[in-house]
Design an enzyme around this catalytic site. Structure first.
Site, PDB file in Angstrom:
ATOM      1  N   TYR A  99     -50.969  16.467-100.606  1.00  0.00           N
ATOM      2  CA  TYR A  99     -51.954  15.480-101.053  1.00  0.00           C
ATOM      3  C   TYR A  99     -53.337  15.982-100.697  1.00  0.00           C
ATOM      4  O   TYR A  99     -53.563  16.499 -99.600  1.00  0.00           O
ATOM      5  CB  TYR A  99     -51.705  14.134-100.360  1.00  0.00           C
ATOM      6  N   GLU A 187     -58.781  12.857-106.604  1.00  0.00           N
ATOM      7  CA  GLU A 187     -57.506  12.914-105.885  1.00  0.00           C
ATOM      8  C   GLU A 187     -56.484  13.761-106.634  1.00  0.00           C
ATOM      9  O   GLU A 187     -56.373  13.667-107.852  1.00  0.00           O
ATOM     10  CB  GLU A 187     -56.971  11.482-105.725  1.00  0.00           C
TER      11      GLU A 187
END
Ligand code: GDP
Ligand code: MN
Length: 369
Positions: A99, A187
Site C-alpha cells: 500500500y 493512493e
C-alpha cells in the site's frame, strides 16, 4: 474531485508510474475491438471504493468469460452508483500486495506519505487491527519528499534490491504528481509485486476542489447519485444524507435551519431538496417524487415560508402528488389561506410553527419504531 481509476492511471502514465495496459468500454460489444492478450481483468469505473468486494472486478480467461462479466458489471449498482464504464486491462499475477499513498494531514498541515506491507485491503481496516503495519512520514513542504525519504519508507516495509528501487521511483513520482496536480490524495492499493517488479494495480486520485480550475487538462467528474442527477435535470437542488426524514423547503437558509431543527429534536435527515424561490406546482410534484424515492426514507417534512413562492402553488403540488409516506407540512406566507384550504381538501393539515412541525416529523419516526 475524485478521478476514476482509468483517469488516475492516465496521470500515472504521465508520471512514469507503471500500470497495466488497458482500455475503457461502455458497451459489451466493444470487447470485440480489444486486442489485449488474455487473461483480462474487468473493472467497474465508479467513484466509490470496495469494488472488488461488491463484485465489480472480475478476471476473464476467455472472450466468452469477458462478455459474461462485462454484461454483469455494466449497469450494476455499487453503493448507489450505476456502472457506466468498464476498464478492461491485461490481468497480472500478483505475488504480494503493498500500500502506498500521499494524503494531506490537516492536523499536521502537511502532506503525509503512508505505506504498508499489508496492501490490497482497506487501509482503515489495517489501521484499526494492526496499526504497527503502517509506516508514515510527514513531509516538510520546504524540503519535499526526497529519494532518501522514499528509501527509508521502503525499508520500513521490508523492501530491498529491485523492489526497493522501484518503490523509491514510484513514491517520488507519486509525490511529484500530488504537488503538480494539486492532489489531496493519491493512493495505490494494491501496489503489486508482478514478475519481481512493482506495479500500480489500482489507482485513486482526489484533486483539491479549490485547485480544479488550475488543471484544464484534467477530466471534470461530477459525483452524483441517480436521484441527484434526476433533480439536477429538473433544475432542483438536492443533496443526499443518510437518515430517514426527507426534507423539502424553499430557500437555502430555510432548508439549513430545517435540517438543524430536525437534528435538534433527535431526527436524522435522509436528504434535502430546495425548491427555490417561485417554485411552481410542477416543481413541488417533482420534488416529492425525488426525495421519497430514496431508500430508507420514512417521513416527509415539507417546510415552506411563502414569499415569491406561493403557498397555494405548493399545496396544489402536494395535492396532485400526495406522498405514500407520512408527511408533515409547515406552510405560512404568501397565499397561506388558499394553500391551507387546498391541503385540507386533500386531507392534510399544515403547521405554522416550524419547530412544532419538526418535532412532529421526528415523533412520527418514533411512532413507526
Ligand atoms: P478496489 O476493490 O476498488 O480497491 O479495486 P482493486 O483494483 O484494488 O482490485 C481489488 C482486488 O482485485 C485487488 O486487491 C487484487 O487482489 C484483485 N485484482 C485486481 N486486478 C487484478 C489483476 O490484474 N490480477 C489479479 N490476479 N488480481 C487483481
Ligand atoms: Mn484498490
Amino acid at each position: 474531485m475524485k478521478l476514476h481509476e482509468f483517469q488516475a492511471k492516465e496521470l500515472f502514465r504521465a508520471y512514469a508510474i507503471p500500470v497495466q495496459n488497458g482500455t475503457v468500454i461502455e458497451r459489451v460489444d466493444a470487447l470485440d475491438g480489444i486486442s489485449l492478450p488474455y487473461p483480462l481483468v474487468l473493472k467497474a469505473q465508479v467513484l466509490v471504493g470496495g469494488r472488488g468486494k461488491a463484485g465489480g472486478i472480475k478476471l476473464a480467461k476467455t472472450p466468452a468469460e469477458a462478455r459474461q462479466h462485462a454484461q454483469a458489471i455494466l449497469g450494476m449498482s455499487i453503493k448507489g452508483e450505476v456502472v457506466r464504464r468498464l476498464l478492461v486491462a491485461e490481468a497480472v499475477d500478483i505475488a504480494a500486495e503493498y500500500y502506498l499513498a500521499f494524503i494531506i494531514d490537516r492536523t499536521a498541515r502537511a502532506l503525509t506519505a503512508i505505506a504498508s506491507a499489508a496492501g490490497g485491503i482497506d487501509i482503515e481496516e489495517v489501521a484499526r487491527t494492526t496499526p504497527e503495519k503502517i509506516a508514515k512520514a510527514l513531509i516538510d513542504p520546504f524540503l519535499g519528499f526526497r529519494p532518501f525519504h522514499a528509501r527509508e519508507l521502503g525499508r520500513r516495509l521490508g523492501l530491498g534490491g529491485t523492489l526497493l528501487n522501484d518503490f523509491v521511483t514510484i513514491a517520488t513520482a507519486l509525490y511529484r504528481l500530488c504537488e503538480r496536480e494539486d492532489a489531496e490524495l493519491a493512493e495505490i492499493n494494491p501496489l503489486g509485486v508482478v514478475n519481481g517488479r512493482l506495479l500500480a494495480v489500482d489507482a485513486k486520485v482526489i484533486i483539491d476542489d479549490n485547485a480544479v480550475f488550475r488543471h484544464a487538462n484534467l477530466p471534470k467528474n461530477e459525483e452524483m447519485t441517480e436521484l441527484e442527477r434526476a433533480a439536477r435535470s429538473e433544475g432542483l437542488s438536492y443533496v443526499e444524507l443518510d437518515g430517514d426524514i426527507a426534507i423539502i423547503g424553499n430557500g437555502a437558509g430555510l432548508v439549513m435551519s430545517t435540517l438543524d431543527m430536525v437534528a435538534h429534536f433527535g431526527g436524522k435527515p435522509a436528504n434535502f431538496l430546495d425548491v427555490g424561490g417561485g417554485a411552481t406546482e410542477e416543481n413541488m410534484r417533482q420534488a416529492i417524487d425525488i426525495v421519497a424515492r430514496k431508500p430508507g426514507v420514512r417521513v416527509l417534512f415539507v417546510n415552506i415560508f411563502g414569499g415569491i413562492t406561493r403557498c397555494d402553488d405548493i399545496a396544489r403540488g402536494i395535492a396532485a402528488n400526495p406522498p405514500a409516506l407520512p408527511m408533515v407540512v409547515r406552510l405560512t406566507g404568501t397565499n397561506e389561506e388558499d394553500g391551507r384550504r387546498i391541503l385540507k381538501d386533500a386531507g392534510f393539515d399544515a403547521f405554522i410553527d416550524p419547530e412544532a412541525a419538526a418535532q412532529r416529523a421526528v415523533a412520527l419516526i418514533g411512532a413507526q419504531a
